[in-house]
Design an enzyme around this catalytic site. Structure first.
Site, PDB file in Angstrom:
ATOM      1  N   LYS A 122       0.842  -1.203   0.000  1.00 22.36           N
ATOM      2  CA  LYS A 122       0.000   0.000   0.000  1.00 22.36           C
ATOM      3  C   LYS A 122       0.877   1.254   0.000  1.00 22.36           C
ATOM      4  O   LYS A 122       0.609   2.217  -0.727  1.00 22.36           O
ATOM      5  CB  LYS A 122      -0.950  -0.015   1.202  1.00 22.36           C
ATOM      6  CG  LYS A 122      -2.045  -1.078   1.059  1.00 22.36           C
ATOM      7  CD  LYS A 122      -2.879  -1.310   2.323  1.00 22.36           C
ATOM      8  CE  LYS A 122      -3.854  -2.465   2.077  1.00 22.36           C
ATOM      9  NZ  LYS A 122      -4.704  -2.803   3.226  1.00 22.36           N
ATOM     10  N   GLN A 139      -5.204  -1.804   9.414  1.00 21.00           N
ATOM     11  CA  GLN A 139      -4.970  -3.090   8.754  1.00 21.00           C
ATOM     12  C   GLN A 139      -5.562  -4.213   9.590  1.00 21.00           C
ATOM     13  O   GLN A 139      -5.337  -4.292  10.799  1.00 21.00           O
ATOM     14  CB  GLN A 139      -3.449  -3.293   8.541  1.00 21.00           C
ATOM     15  CG  GLN A 139      -3.103  -4.511   7.714  1.00 21.00           C
ATOM     16  CD  GLN A 139      -3.611  -4.435   6.274  1.00 21.00           C
ATOM     17  OE1 GLN A 139      -3.675  -3.361   5.675  1.00 21.00           O
ATOM     18  NE2 GLN A 139      -3.992  -5.575   5.718  1.00 21.00           N
ATOM     19  N   ASP A 155     -11.452   2.165   3.667  1.00 17.19           N
ATOM     20  CA  ASP A 155     -11.933   0.799   3.419  1.00 17.19           C
ATOM     21  C   ASP A 155     -13.448   0.734   3.257  1.00 17.19           C
ATOM     22  O   ASP A 155     -13.987  -0.341   2.984  1.00 17.19           O
ATOM     23  CB  ASP A 155     -11.566  -0.105   4.613  1.00 17.19           C
ATOM     24  CG  ASP A 155     -10.191  -0.737   4.461  1.00 17.19           C
ATOM     25  OD1 ASP A 155      -9.810  -1.042   3.315  1.00 17.19           O
ATOM     26  OD2 ASP A 155      -9.522  -0.932   5.481  1.00 17.19           O
TER      27      ASP A 155
END
Ligand code: GUN
Length: 280
Positions: free
Chosen positions: A53, A97, A120
């Site tokens: 990422k 995460q 997200d």
């Protein structure tokens, strides 16, 4: 092999080309998108995802800030860091995460992410927006799956889509997005009866199970589009999806490889969500 390989790496590269121009346009207005990432513990797979990422951000000129916390911190420490990123003007988008250490309540932690910085698309506000068909941040893997299906002109309207796995981050949202494309969606999980029969009836099959090679060619409808979300590391170190690629590719019409299918699209969509957040 009869199946067309759905090349997520190539499509992600195309997405990056468009995003690079958008990032340059934002730079002209004095805006640099910034992505915040909180990584708790040292799960090797999460380390790899976060590294990828950060690399994607570097490739596009997006700033990134990784907050690393030890696996034994308490939940309130993670929440404190989420709130710091909520208030950080240089950060337009953030994620925690997953998975978090088992001792933590994931829903409670994630509920502290500001919905307008939710990279997200998993806060209740964005999940609710998706459910109601209102604009909001979309979860990255589901968004990437729909882009792949569109890129390869897989017919979705009226197709029977079967989603195996009901997680908040993949299974549930991808089923909503497939419905939005007028698929008839069946969601399966560990308690589904006659799972193999349901899978065999899929025109579009999304496998998000977490079991290497679980779906084999004999379980697939001829010419189906098979989307493999699984990224399982075998003892040999090799990566394997939830689908047995070789046997499945003899039967399917379209199939995503692992690696190089859904994974690169997830990161490309994360970048897209970040640029969109900066543009707002
Ligand atoms: N862990 C595995 N996939 C994901 C993802 O898409 N987002 C986050 N935050 N964690 C993950």
């Amino acid at each position: 092999m009869s199946a067309v390989i759905m090349d997520g790496k190539a499509l992600a590269a195309k997405v990056y080309e468009g995003l690079k121009i958008q990032v340059e346009t934002l730079a002209g207005k004095g805006v640099t998108p910034g992505l915040g990432v909180i990584l708790v513990g040292n799960d090797p797979a999460s380390e790899v995802y976060v590294r990828n990422k950060v690399r994607a951000c570097e490739r596009l000129g997006i700033a990134s800030k990784v907050v690393r916390l030890s696996g034994d911190v308490c939940e309130s420490e993670v929440i404190k860091n989420i709130e710091a990123l909520n208030g950080d003007e240089g950060i337009c988008s953030m994620l925690v995460q997953l998975p978090l250490p088992r001792s933590m309540d994931e829903d409670r932690v994630l509920s502290h992410i500001a919905f307008d910085k939710d990279a997200d698309g998993i806060t209740v506000q964005n999940a609710g927006a998706l459910l109601n068909g209102i604009k909001g941040a979309l979860p990255c893997t589901p968004r990437g799956i729909i882009e792949l299906l569109k890129e390869y002109s897989v017919p979705m309207s009226g197709a029977h889509a079967v989603v195996v796995g009901r997680s908040n981050i993949v299974g549930k949202p991808v089923s909503m997005l497939l419905q939005r494309e007028n698929c008839t969606v069946t969601m399966c999980h560990s308690k589904t009866r006659n799972l193999n029969d349901v899978i065999r009836s899929a025109d579009i099959l999304v496998a998000a199970i977490g079991k290497p090679g679980f779906i084999t060619g004999d379980m697939i409808k001829p010419n189906a589009a098979v989307i493999d979300v699984g990224i399982n590391r075998l003892e040999s170190g090799k990566l394997m999806g939830d689908v047995d690629f070789y046997s499945a590719s003899q039967v399917a019409g379209f199939i995503t490889p692992v690696p190089g299918g859904v994974g690169p699209m997830t990161i490309a969509m994360l970048m897209k969500n970040t640029v969109e957040a900066a543009s707002q």
